[in-house]
Motif scaffolding. Structure first.
Motif, PDB file in Angstrom:
ATOM      1  N   LEU A 233      26.188  60.845  89.891  1.00 50.31           N
ATOM      2  CA  LEU A 233      26.782  60.332  91.122  1.00 50.31           C
ATOM      3  C   LEU A 233      27.558  59.046  90.840  1.00 50.31           C
ATOM      4  N   SER A 234      26.976  58.166  90.044  1.00 55.69           N
ATOM      5  CA  SER A 234      27.671  56.931  89.665  1.00 55.69           C
ATOM      6  C   SER A 234      28.994  57.241  88.972  1.00 55.69           C
ATOM      7  N   ASN A 235      28.956  58.181  88.036  1.00 53.45           N
ATOM      8  CA  ASN A 235      30.170  58.553  87.303  1.00 53.45           C
ATOM      9  C   ASN A 235      31.203  59.201  88.234  1.00 53.45           C
TER      10      ASN A 235
ATOM     11  N   MET B  81      26.228  52.233  81.025  1.00 53.62           N
ATOM     12  CA  MET B  81      27.223  52.738  81.972  1.00 53.62           C
ATOM     13  C   MET B  81      27.205  51.957  83.280  1.00 53.62           C
ATOM     14  N   ALA B  82      26.011  51.571  83.733  1.00 56.69           N
ATOM     15  CA  ALA B  82      25.922  50.783  84.964  1.00 56.69           C
ATOM     16  C   ALA B  82      26.581  49.414  84.797  1.00 56.69           C
ATOM     17  N   LEU B  83      26.360  48.768  83.654  1.00 52.17           N
ATOM     18  CA  LEU B  83      26.983  47.465  83.402  1.00 52.17           C
ATOM     19  C   LEU B  83      28.505  47.591  83.316  1.00 52.17           C
ATOM     20  N   ALA B  84      28.978  48.653  82.695  1.00 51.66           N
ATOM     21  CA  ALA B  84      30.421  48.854  82.593  1.00 51.66           C
ATOM     22  C   ALA B  84      31.044  49.061  83.974  1.00 51.66           C
ATOM     23  N   THR B  85      30.374  49.826  84.828  1.00 53.17           N
ATOM     24  CA  THR B  85      30.881  50.055  86.175  1.00 53.17           C
ATOM     25  C   THR B  85      30.884  48.765  86.985  1.00 53.17           C
ATOM     26  N   ALA B  86      29.856  47.942  86.806  1.00 48.84           N
ATOM     27  CA  ALA B  86      29.818  46.642  87.478  1.00 48.84           C
ATOM     28  C   ALA B  86      30.978  45.767  87.026  1.00 48.84           C
ATOM     29  N   LEU B  87      31.327  45.845  85.753  1.00 46.59           N
ATOM     30  CA  LEU B  87      32.465  45.085  85.242  1.00 46.59           C
ATOM     31  C   LEU B  87      33.753  45.506  85.946  1.00 46.59           C
ATOM     32  N   LEU B  88      33.896  46.792  86.210  1.00 44.92           N
ATOM     33  CA  LEU B  88      35.076  47.283  86.916  1.00 44.92           C
ATOM     34  C   LEU B  88      35.136  46.739  88.341  1.00 44.92           C
ATOM     35  N   ALA B  89      33.984  46.441  88.912  1.00 39.88           N
ATOM     36  CA  ALA B  89      33.958  45.908  90.269  1.00 39.88           C
ATOM     37  C   ALA B  89      34.425  44.462  90.339  1.00 39.88           C
ATOM     38  N   VAL B  90      34.185  43.689  89.285  1.00 33.11           N
ATOM     39  CA  VAL B  90      34.509  42.251  89.338  1.00 33.11           C
ATOM     40  C   VAL B  90      35.774  41.893  88.567  1.00 33.11           C
ATOM     41  N   TRP B  91      36.269  42.772  87.714  1.00 30.21           N
ATOM     42  CA  TRP B  91      37.450  42.474  86.886  1.00 30.21           C
ATOM     43  C   TRP B  91      38.422  43.646  87.022  1.00 30.21           C
TER      44      TRP B  91
ATOM     45  N   VAL C 215      38.809  48.683  78.872  1.00 30.78           N
ATOM     46  CA  VAL C 215      37.507  48.277  78.328  1.00 30.78           C
ATOM     47  C   VAL C 215      36.387  49.090  78.960  1.00 30.78           C
ATOM     48  N   VAL C 216      36.425  49.232  80.276  1.00 30.79           N
ATOM     49  CA  VAL C 216      35.392  49.997  80.975  1.00 30.79           C
ATOM     50  C   VAL C 216      35.398  51.451  80.531  1.00 30.79           C
ATOM     51  N   ALA C 217      36.576  52.038  80.362  1.00 30.07           N
ATOM     52  CA  ALA C 217      36.661  53.427  79.899  1.00 30.07           C
ATOM     53  C   ALA C 217      35.971  53.593  78.549  1.00 30.07           C
TER      54      ALA C 217
ATOM     55  N   ALA D 164      28.468  52.053  92.869  1.00 26.53           N
ATOM     56  CA  ALA D 164      28.318  53.003  91.757  1.00 26.53           C
ATOM     57  C   ALA D 164      27.444  52.423  90.646  1.00 26.53           C
ATOM     58  N   ALA D 165      27.594  51.131  90.363  1.00 26.57           N
ATOM     59  CA  ALA D 165      26.792  50.489  89.321  1.00 26.57           C
ATOM     60  C   ALA D 165      25.305  50.492  89.682  1.00 26.57           C
TER      61      ALA D 165
END
Length: 412
Positions: free
Chosen positions: A242-244, A307-317, A325-327, A394-395
């Motif tokens: 679901l997150s993905n 994966m959760a940390l990477a998705t959180a990064l997409l939310a703030v940057w 980078v997130v990909a 999602a994160a």
């Protein structure tokens, strides 16, 4: 006990694994070519006459298709469990499903409005899930437990290669109809090496259970109380998928409307390629490593956290460099998760006679996020804070999935 129902002990060869992986690539091409590019482009074309935004229309079509997928995968898995054809239990469904999927993609190619688009996508989900249920069940049928991480790695690689090939065909074909036609040809051709070169295991008629609509229908319910590890494994997969799905669903629109990318379709292809390279670097290695140490849960847990940390990064940057980078980070985490989680799922199956059906129930955890993601994402993007909030949610969902894998007791 017949060979078809016995626990496999003989290791499969490279040719078998390669052919099965190619069949998986073919099926995922049939899904991802439309999901990544073609359905989004049709939604843009058809939205002005419907009173819906392109985001809402795309969410509606993909959500209805996902509902079909929810029922189709376990249903066809259960039918393949009972199939006594000379070709075997799985191969007839692989061929029929791929052929039906190719024809359904051609229906989408000729769609000139919302309703035919929705019908075509539902047919794609129905038919390709028949093929996918059978292909997935072939692994516990033929692969011994301590080789399933490695085989799961190659199947995971096949999924991302299917996404790359499907996206590439949809982009390079030169139009929506041509993109669907190219995906249709690849989908049908890709399953042939497996069904023609490798003989499937046949189920004797004497081993097929007596038919009863009541027992057939009741078989799809697996009590969490009686099978708790199966239930926790299912929930873990659902949350991480679901997150993905929340990340992927509006990727084309995110690049166009939030990042104002000059060529968002090419941007999707670039991000898919980055994700794929990172995934391919870890998916087989993670599965082989898990086989060698005989452990599953730590790999699933920490890949989910990454994966959760990477998705959180997409939310703030929220920039184009951050998306790259997130990909890459998502690809690294998803590679390990896909191979090892697949092996973990086969380790918690309740009965050999129901492998196809039970894996179909597990595959609902792949399809249900396609229903839930549009329902969550559309209001968040349009009314509740936009893409920053979407990726934050999602994160958190992905992190919950990573934590809950610890509740599985029977697998180390």
């Amino acid at each position: 006990m017949s060979t078809a129902l016995a626990e496999p002990v003989e290791r499969v060869g490279k040719g078998w694994t390669a052919s099965l992986s190619l069949a998986n690539v073919a099926i995922w091409v049939g899904w991802y070519g439309p999901l990544q590019i073609l359905l989004a482009r049709q939604a843009e074309d058809f939205a002005p006459g419907t009173g819906m935004s392109k985001e809402t229309l795309l969410a509606w079509v993909t959500g209805v298709g996902a509902v079909v997928s929810l029922a189709a995968n376990p249903f066809f898995g259960a039918l393949s469990d009972r199939t006594t054809a000379r070709w075997g239990r799985r191969s007839p469904w692989i061929v029929a499903g791929a052929a039906g999927g190719a024809l359904s993609l051609l229906v989408l190619a000729g769609a000139h409005g919302l309703w035919l688009m929705a019908l075509g996508w539902c047919l794609v989900q129905l038919t390709l899930n028949a093929a996918f249920a059978a292909v997935t069940a072939a692994v516990p049928d033929r692969v011994p437990r301590l080789q399933r991480g490695a085989v799961g790695g190659w199947i995971g690689a096949a999924q991302i290669l299917g996404a790359v090939v499907g996206t590439g065909l949809a982009t390079a074909a030169g139009g929506i109809a041509a993109g669907y036609a190219a995906c249709a040809v690849f989908t049908l051709a890709g399953v042939l090496p497996y069904v023609l070169r490798h003989r499937d295991l046949s189920l004797p008629v004497t081993d097929r259970p007596a038919w009863s609509w009541r027992s057939f229908a009741r078989g799809f319910w697996l009590s969490p109380r009686r099978h708790p590890d199966f239930a926790w494994a299912w929930l873990t997969r659902f949350l991480i998928n679901l997150s993905n799905a929340l990340v992927i669903l509006y990727l084309l629109y995110y690049l166009r409307d939030r990042l104002h990318h000059d060529d968002p379709e090419q941007g999707v292809l670039i991000l898919t390629a980055v994700d794929s390279v990172a995934l391919l670097a870890t998916v087989v290695v993670g599965g082989v490593w898990s086989d060698r140490v005989g452990r599953r849960k730590p790999f699933v847990r920490w890949s989910g956290v990454l994966m959760a940390l990477a998705t959180a990064l997409l939310a703030v940057w929220q920039t184009w460099p951050s998306a790259i980078v997130v990909a890459a980070l998502l690809g690294i985490g998803l590679g390990v998760f896909m191979s090892v989680d697949f092996a973990l799922m086969t380790d918690v199956l309740p009965k050999a006679a129901d492998r196809g059906k039970d894996l179909g129930v597990i595959n609902v955890a792949n399809a249900l996020p396609q229903v839930a993601a549009p329902a969550l994402a559309a209001p968040i993007v349009t009314h509740l804070g936009g893409y920053r909030v979407l990726y934050g949610v999602a994160a958190l969902v992905g992190l919950a999935g990573a934590v809950l894998v610890g509740r599985i007791r029977s697998v180390d």
